[in-house]
Design a protein around this motif. Sequence first.
Motif, PDB file in Angstrom:
ATOM      1  N   ARG A  23       0.744  -0.962  -0.017  1.00 47.78           N
ATOM      2  CA  ARG A  23      -0.025   0.012   0.034  1.00 47.78           C
ATOM      3  C   ARG A  23       0.931   1.311   0.000  1.00 47.78           C
ATOM      4  O   ARG A  23       0.699   2.306  -0.753  1.00 47.78           O
ATOM      5  CB  ARG A  23      -0.820  -0.115   1.229  1.00 47.78           C
ATOM      6  CG  ARG A  23      -1.859   1.194   1.288  1.00 47.78           C
ATOM      7  CD  ARG A  23      -2.761   1.200   0.523  1.00 47.78           C
ATOM      8  NE  ARG A  23      -3.830   0.304   0.590  1.00 47.78           N
ATOM      9  CZ  ARG A  23      -4.876   0.453   1.454  1.00 47.78           C
ATOM     10  NH1 ARG A  23      -4.907   1.634   2.120  1.00 47.78           N
ATOM     11  NH2 ARG A  23      -5.644  -0.666   1.868  1.00 47.78           N
ATOM     12  N   ALA A  24       1.692   1.167   0.996  1.00 48.81           N
ATOM     13  CA  ALA A  24       2.772   2.439   0.970  1.00 48.81           C
ATOM     14  C   ALA A  24       3.728   2.669  -0.288  1.00 48.81           C
ATOM     15  O   ALA A  24       3.390   3.987  -0.750  1.00 48.81           O
ATOM     16  CB  ALA A  24       3.761   2.105   2.136  1.00 48.81           C
ATOM     17  N   LEU A  25       3.838   1.651  -0.900  1.00 45.33           N
ATOM     18  CA  LEU A  25       4.764   1.717  -2.158  1.00 45.33           C
ATOM     19  C   LEU A  25       3.815   2.324  -3.297  1.00 45.33           C
ATOM     20  O   LEU A  25       4.307   3.165  -4.134  1.00 45.33           O
ATOM     21  CB  LEU A  25       5.349   0.481  -2.645  1.00 45.33           C
ATOM     22  CG  LEU A  25       6.235   0.375  -3.788  1.00 45.33           C
ATOM     23  CD1 LEU A  25       7.592   1.242  -3.474  1.00 45.33           C
ATOM     24  CD2 LEU A  25       6.652  -1.014  -4.404  1.00 45.33           C
ATOM     25  N   THR A  26       2.494   1.798  -3.451  1.00 41.47           N
ATOM     26  CA  THR A  26       1.617   2.101  -4.424  1.00 41.47           C
ATOM     27  C   THR A  26       1.191   3.411  -4.271  1.00 41.47           C
ATOM     28  O   THR A  26       1.098   4.313  -5.221  1.00 41.47           O
ATOM     29  CB  THR A  26       0.398   1.344  -4.299  1.00 41.47           C
ATOM     30  OG1 THR A  26       0.754  -0.063  -4.222  1.00 41.47           O
ATOM     31  CG2 THR A  26      -0.510   1.544  -5.490  1.00 41.47           C
ATOM     32  N   GLU A  27       0.989   4.126  -3.063  1.00 48.57           N
ATOM     33  CA  GLU A  27       0.265   5.208  -2.944  1.00 48.57           C
ATOM     34  C   GLU A  27       1.831   6.303  -2.822  1.00 48.57           C
ATOM     35  O   GLU A  27       1.242   7.503  -3.216  1.00 48.57           O
ATOM     36  CB  GLU A  27      -0.397   5.455  -1.689  1.00 48.57           C
ATOM     37  CG  GLU A  27      -1.527   4.734  -1.704  1.00 48.57           C
ATOM     38  CD  GLU A  27      -2.773   4.825  -0.893  1.00 48.57           C
ATOM     39  OE1 GLU A  27      -2.432   5.237   0.294  1.00 48.57           O
ATOM     40  OE2 GLU A  27      -3.810   4.167  -0.866  1.00 48.57           O
ATOM     41  N   TYR A  28       2.651   6.227  -2.184  1.00 50.75           N
ATOM     42  CA  TYR A  28       3.922   7.131  -1.935  1.00 50.75           C
ATOM     43  C   TYR A  28       5.051   6.717  -2.613  1.00 50.75           C
ATOM     44  O   TYR A  28       5.970   7.668  -2.743  1.00 50.75           O
ATOM     45  CB  TYR A  28       3.839   7.393  -0.522  1.00 50.75           C
ATOM     46  CG  TYR A  28       2.519   7.746   0.244  1.00 50.75           C
ATOM     47  CD1 TYR A  28       2.149   9.267   0.044  1.00 50.75           C
ATOM     48  CD2 TYR A  28       1.687   6.883   0.670  1.00 50.75           C
ATOM     49  CE1 TYR A  28       0.896   9.462   0.755  1.00 50.75           C
ATOM     50  CE2 TYR A  28       0.430   7.527   1.296  1.00 50.75           C
ATOM     51  CZ  TYR A  28       0.108   8.791   1.200  1.00 50.75           C
ATOM     52  OH  TYR A  28      -0.915   9.177   1.765  1.00 50.75           O
ATOM     53  N   GLY A  29       5.251   5.572  -3.152  1.00 51.62           N
ATOM     54  CA  GLY A  29       6.603   5.195  -3.646  1.00 51.62           C
ATOM     55  C   GLY A  29       6.458   5.583  -5.100  1.00 51.62           C
ATOM     56  O   GLY A  29       5.602   6.174  -5.547  1.00 51.62           O
ATOM     57  N   THR A  30       7.794   5.448  -5.806  1.00 49.74           N
ATOM     58  CA  THR A  30       7.844   5.767  -7.204  1.00 49.74           C
ATOM     59  C   THR A  30       8.487   4.634  -7.779  1.00 49.74           C
ATOM     60  O   THR A  30       8.435   4.772  -9.071  1.00 49.74           O
ATOM     61  CB  THR A  30       9.088   6.842  -7.442  1.00 49.74           C
ATOM     62  OG1 THR A  30      10.319   6.404  -7.035  1.00 49.74           O
ATOM     63  CG2 THR A  30       8.538   8.087  -6.542  1.00 49.74           C
ATOM     64  N   MET A  31       8.780   3.565  -7.381  1.00 48.40           N
ATOM     65  CA  MET A  31       9.606   2.544  -8.039  1.00 48.40           C
ATOM     66  C   MET A  31       8.483   1.232  -8.046  1.00 48.40           C
ATOM     67  O   MET A  31       7.626   1.060  -7.176  1.00 48.40           O
ATOM     68  CB  MET A  31      10.848   2.121  -7.393  1.00 48.40           C
ATOM     69  CG  MET A  31      11.881   3.198  -7.415  1.00 48.40           C
ATOM     70  SD  MET A  31      13.435   2.517  -6.514  1.00 48.40           S
ATOM     71  CE  MET A  31      14.924   3.650  -7.506  1.00 48.40           C
TER      72      MET A  31
END
Length: 557
Positions: free
Chosen positions: A125-133
């Motif tokens: 969830r964190a990666l999808t919403e706030y990450g870039t890679m």
Amino acid sequence: MHALLLSALLGLVTAPHAMVVTEQRLASQAGLDVLKAGGNAVDAAVAVGYALAVVDPCCGNVGGGGFMLIRMHDGRERFIDFREKAPLRATRDMYLDAAGNVVPGRSVRGWLAIGVPGTVMGLDRALTEYGTMPRAQVMRSAIALARDGFVLDEGDLLPFKGAPAQGYTVDSVFGAPNVRSIWMPDGELPHAGERIVQANLAHTLELVAKDGDDAFYRGPIARAVVDASNAHGGLLSMQDFADYTVDESAPLQCGYHGLTILSAPPPSSGGVTLCQIMNIIAPYPFAQWGWHSVRETHYLVEAERRAYADRNAYLGDPAFVHDPIAQLLDPAYAAQLRAQIAPQRATPSTQVKPGLNISVHENGETTHYSIVDSAGNAVGVTYTINNWFGAGVIAGDTGFFLNDEMDDFTSKPGVPNMFGLVQGAFNDIQPGKRPLSSMAPTMVLRDGKLAMVTGSPGGSRIITIALETILNVFDFGMNAQAAVDAPRIHMQWLPDRVDYEPNALSAAALDTLRSDGYTFDEVPFWGSAQAIVIDPATGMLQGGTDRRRPAGAALGY
Ligand code: DON
């Protein structure tokens, strides 16, 4: 103190752009590599989360859960709750025998102790919403560390030394063939210089890298865990995995001496109890009284005693109970509690009751890490499998330990859990409910700008570790390394006793406080704070990695 400050000055890591602080150097490196490759702090946090699951198997995990606190440089603030949930077949009295007594160990070891894991969905969830890679990119280091192996340092052995202290036998954790083949292939506990290859875990991580939540919650990994659980009398079902959700909210916020504190809301007690203690102590001139002086210790301990009494009675999963946060953090309530503190006299905990009018040893397996990137995005993650190697079980060929987070619930009102917490009905066991946590990834803002990221393992002591680490910086002027290294004190209402680490209190202070009515217990050490402090004068990032867990590293550029 002088020796401590000197060592902190010598050992302090600083960097102008970005910093990653974790309790395992290879995980710190995985995070730093992602930042240098152009990823942001959330990309790095996901990389570290998976890397720790490989190189810090006690604590880093995919079989547990936790919390991520995010503050983006544009001011967006988010709290991601990936705490485990009780299985749908869980019942309030599942840890009691026919006579209504708690069965020792049942909530701590083995298949009945396991909550539905949240880490994979939380990181995704964190990666999808706030990450870039892409996920596969941030998981690359973890997969390589599992597949090619990594070589153990002396510092990596600390978690494996936990068994005798906790009263568990090595066999109770490492005895099963699928555990033994990874961690004791030659029949011995791991030793320094040994290369640990985790082919099964590499395969699990590859499935996650490819298919994400589908693999873990609806596919082969859920299937393997449920099959093993069924075979061993556990409660987990495919429905538990399919129903699992991650929750998101604003962080809990409060003020202290002009600073803004961002921390963990329920289902953690971390932020509420931290803020409640800060509200009580705010008017006292701690800086003037001095670090761990008799007076400062007295008022700190009395504030902690009262806030923990409330914690244990009034907090639980907000999806199931109404947490009276506004009342607990009302300045008038803090004043009321302050007025009950007798000068120079310990209040026996028997005389301290949860104050609202509402009816109703450490070697744990948690870890915290802190990251700040060059754009000023910040992430703090605390996640856990709870006790020593969690429930001490691995499902089939999955390669990862499962948590025993169910012990954080109230097995029975009035009966202490493994952290000695005596809790109430707000935190009773219900299907799909999250157990109350103490984990407190926390940030401090000064004039609206990031000033500190911190957090720690330590069970019920997590809150007082965060508190003291923050006070050490902002009231007592310590740098990041000194702040995490400074010896600690802790009081949690029950037991009615102040724990202290060696050298936390002078002999004279101990004498005076004993005559004021306090009982003390010296505990060798607890917690593992991983902190970043931003020097307001220079903007330099200071990394402080806790020497209590010696495998850690603060790495910056
Ligand atoms: O969520 C909690 O509060 C606990 N499960 C944390 C356990 C812990 O910190 C153990 N490690 N030291």
